[in-house]
Scaffold this motif. Structure first.
Motif, PDB file in Angstrom:
ATOM      1  N   LEU A 204     -10.131 -11.298  -1.144  1.00 16.27           N
ATOM      2  CA  LEU A 204     -11.172 -11.142  -0.506  1.00 16.27           C
ATOM      3  C   LEU A 204     -11.937  -9.679  -1.192  1.00 16.27           C
ATOM      4  N   VAL A 205     -10.915  -8.747  -1.480  1.00 17.90           N
ATOM      5  CA  VAL A 205     -11.298  -7.612  -2.122  1.00 17.90           C
ATOM      6  C   VAL A 205     -10.925  -7.642  -3.608  1.00 17.90           C
ATOM      7  N   GLY A 206     -10.162  -8.223  -3.938  1.00 13.92           N
ATOM      8  CA  GLY A 206      -9.651  -7.864  -5.211  1.00 13.92           C
ATOM      9  C   GLY A 206     -10.449  -8.905  -6.296  1.00 13.92           C
ATOM     10  N   ALA A 207     -10.705 -10.241  -5.798  1.00 11.62           N
ATOM     11  CA  ALA A 207     -11.414 -11.191  -6.659  1.00 11.62           C
ATOM     12  C   ALA A 207     -12.994 -10.458  -6.956  1.00 11.62           C
ATOM     13  N   PRO A 208     -13.728 -10.064  -6.134  1.00 14.86           N
ATOM     14  CA  PRO A 208     -15.056  -9.446  -6.525  1.00 14.86           C
ATOM     15  C   PRO A 208     -14.873  -8.325  -7.378  1.00 14.86           C
ATOM     16  N   ALA A 209     -13.863  -7.596  -7.281  1.00 16.42           N
ATOM     17  CA  ALA A 209     -13.529  -6.343  -8.097  1.00 16.42           C
ATOM     18  C   ALA A 209     -13.355  -6.729  -9.466  1.00 16.42           C
ATOM     19  N   GLY A 210     -12.317  -7.870  -9.546  1.00 15.80           N
ATOM     20  CA  GLY A 210     -12.263  -8.493 -10.849  1.00 15.80           C
ATOM     21  C   GLY A 210     -13.512  -9.002 -11.425  1.00 15.80           C
ATOM     22  N   TYR A 211     -14.275  -9.766 -10.918  1.00 10.54           N
ATOM     23  CA  TYR A 211     -15.443 -10.312 -11.169  1.00 10.54           C
ATOM     24  C   TYR A 211     -16.583  -9.015 -11.755  1.00 10.54           C
ATOM     25  N   ALA A 212     -16.509  -7.928 -11.071  1.00  8.60           N
ATOM     26  CA  ALA A 212     -17.355  -6.810 -11.751  1.00  8.60           C
ATOM     27  C   ALA A 212     -16.574  -6.255 -12.726  1.00  8.60           C
ATOM     28  N   LEU A 213     -15.329  -6.138 -12.866  1.00  7.86           N
ATOM     29  CA  LEU A 213     -14.730  -5.560 -14.162  1.00  7.86           C
ATOM     30  C   LEU A 213     -15.038  -6.587 -15.324  1.00  7.86           C
ATOM     31  N   ALA A 214     -15.110  -7.980 -15.181  1.00  5.75           N
ATOM     32  CA  ALA A 214     -15.365  -8.841 -16.143  1.00  5.75           C
ATOM     33  C   ALA A 214     -16.754  -8.996 -16.632  1.00  5.75           C
ATOM     34  N   ARG A 215     -17.663  -8.589 -15.568  1.00  3.74           N
ATOM     35  CA  ARG A 215     -19.026  -8.802 -15.834  1.00  3.74           C
ATOM     36  C   ARG A 215     -19.828  -7.590 -16.249  1.00  3.74           C
ATOM     37  N   GLN A 216     -19.181  -6.435 -15.847  1.00  2.19           N
ATOM     38  CA  GLN A 216     -20.098  -5.244 -15.712  1.00  2.19           C
ATOM     39  C   GLN A 216     -19.513  -4.156 -16.808  1.00  2.19           C
ATOM     40  N   VAL A 217     -20.361  -3.762 -17.265  1.00  2.00           N
ATOM     41  CA  VAL A 217     -19.919  -2.439 -18.347  1.00  2.00           C
ATOM     42  C   VAL A 217     -20.571  -1.067 -17.852  1.00  2.00           C
ATOM     43  N   PHE A 218     -19.541  -0.299 -17.485  1.00  2.00           N
ATOM     44  CA  PHE A 218     -19.732   1.051 -17.076  1.00  2.00           C
ATOM     45  C   PHE A 218     -18.755   2.030 -17.681  1.00  2.00           C
ATOM     46  N   ARG A 219     -19.363   3.150 -17.354  1.00  2.00           N
ATOM     47  CA  ARG A 219     -18.468   4.417 -17.866  1.00  2.00           C
ATOM     48  C   ARG A 219     -17.220   4.617 -17.163  1.00  2.00           C
ATOM     49  N   GLY A 220     -16.321   4.868 -17.885  1.00  2.00           N
ATOM     50  CA  GLY A 220     -14.841   4.983 -17.325  1.00  2.00           C
ATOM     51  C   GLY A 220     -14.147   3.753 -16.852  1.00  2.00           C
ATOM     52  N   LYS A 221     -14.822   2.658 -17.211  1.00  2.00           N
ATOM     53  CA  LYS A 221     -13.977   1.297 -16.912  1.00  2.00           C
ATOM     54  C   LYS A 221     -12.583   1.229 -17.591  1.00  2.00           C
ATOM     55  N   ASP A 222     -12.141   1.615 -18.601  1.00  2.00           N
ATOM     56  CA  ASP A 222     -10.675   1.479 -18.950  1.00  2.00           C
ATOM     57  C   ASP A 222     -10.098   2.442 -18.093  1.00  2.00           C
ATOM     58  N   ALA A 223     -10.564   3.695 -17.855  1.00  2.00           N
ATOM     59  CA  ALA A 223      -9.887   4.617 -17.094  1.00  2.00           C
ATOM     60  C   ALA A 223      -9.509   4.238 -15.997  1.00  2.00           C
TER      61      ALA A 223
END
Length: 281
Positions: free
Chosen positions: A97-116
């Protein structure tokens, strides 16, 4: 008449030797993991007299269900088994419930500090479990949820969340963004496109990630032993009883810890995926 040059078979021989070496390595790794489980399973179904034999034969001289029955009938075993199953299922649900939406955001969104951010998430797994368990136990005491399945679920979810998020992100990356964009062209909002198109395509991978989460929750022992006393999970219950338990109880306890995780993996094996979402048939 033109004479053809001789065929260089050295690359073919090297490739064949490499393939044989890989197969041998796979067999050795499989034996390394399977042999202890097989031996524990044989000991768990051995009679008490067979367990006391010395030297012990590879195949027990006599079989009996008394060892497993004694373990099941021991005080606290059945409640601990129920607590482990509940904690495992709750951890899988909460992590997805928490990890799947977070993984979707990491896969689709580009933001500063993503790798960190992704590296920072792994710090929860880099820390020793005691470093997390003691502060959490103090916090659980303050909130009145110490020694409950809920507290074990929160601890296991904390441990499983980094893996769930990163695996989910790799699965969503494997889903083409063009499919999602096509759904939005036909009138779907971003949420509807994710719910109707992306998540169904990623469902096998998400189901496979639940295998890792459930096995992690089922096998975790130290944290559960710290934050529970009367409502222990099965691994924590077996650990607390090892000092005074007979040898038969130890073998039966080890087999009981292995069996549910194996059954869960066998049920979910058709959904096993690698990090890029390729289904293993």
């Amino acid at each position: 008449m033109t004479t053809l040059p001789p065929v260089d078979r050295a690359p073919l021989r090297r490739r064949r030797r490499r393939a044989i070496a890989v197969q041998i390595a796979c067999v050795l790794v499989s034996l390394f993991m399977a042999v202890p489980m097989i031996l524990i399973g044989l000991a768990a179904v051995s009679s008490r007299d067979a367990l006391l034999e010395f030297p012990k034969p590879l195949i027990p001289s006599s079989f009996s269900a008394d060892t497993l029955l004694a373990f099941v009938q021991a005080t606290g075993t059945i409640p601990a088994l129920g607590n482990s199953l509940l904690a495992g299922v709750y951890t899988v649900v909460l992590s997805l419930l928490v990890g799947a939406p977070a993984g979707y955001a990491l896969a689709r969104q580009v933001f500063r500090g993503k790798d960190a951010y992704q590296v920072f998430m792994l710090l929860a797994r880099a820390l020793p479990i005691v470093v997390l368990s003691v502060p959490l136990a103090t916090m659980f005491l303050g909130f009145g949820v110490y020694d409950t399945v809920f507290s074990v679920t929160l601890l296991h979810t904390t441990l499983a969340m980094p893996t769930t998020v990163l695996i989910s992100a790799s699965i969503f990356v494997s889903v083409p963004a063009d499919v999602e964009e096509a759904a939005r062209v036909f009138g779907c909002s971003r949420f509807e496109a994710a719910r109707r198109v992306v998540f169904p395509m990623a469902l096998p991978g998400l189901a496979a990630s639940s295998i890792f989460t459930f096995v992690l929750s089922w096998n975790e022992i130290l944290g559960a032993a710290v934050i529970t006393l009367g409502h222990r999970t099965l691994p924590a219950q077996v650990l607390a009883s090892l000092g005074e338990a007979p040898q038969a109880y130890r073998f039966a306890g080890g087999f009981a810890l292995i069996l549910p995780a194996l059954v869960f993996i066998l049920v979910m094996r058709r959904y096993l995926v690698n990090m890029w979402g390729t289904t293993l048939r």
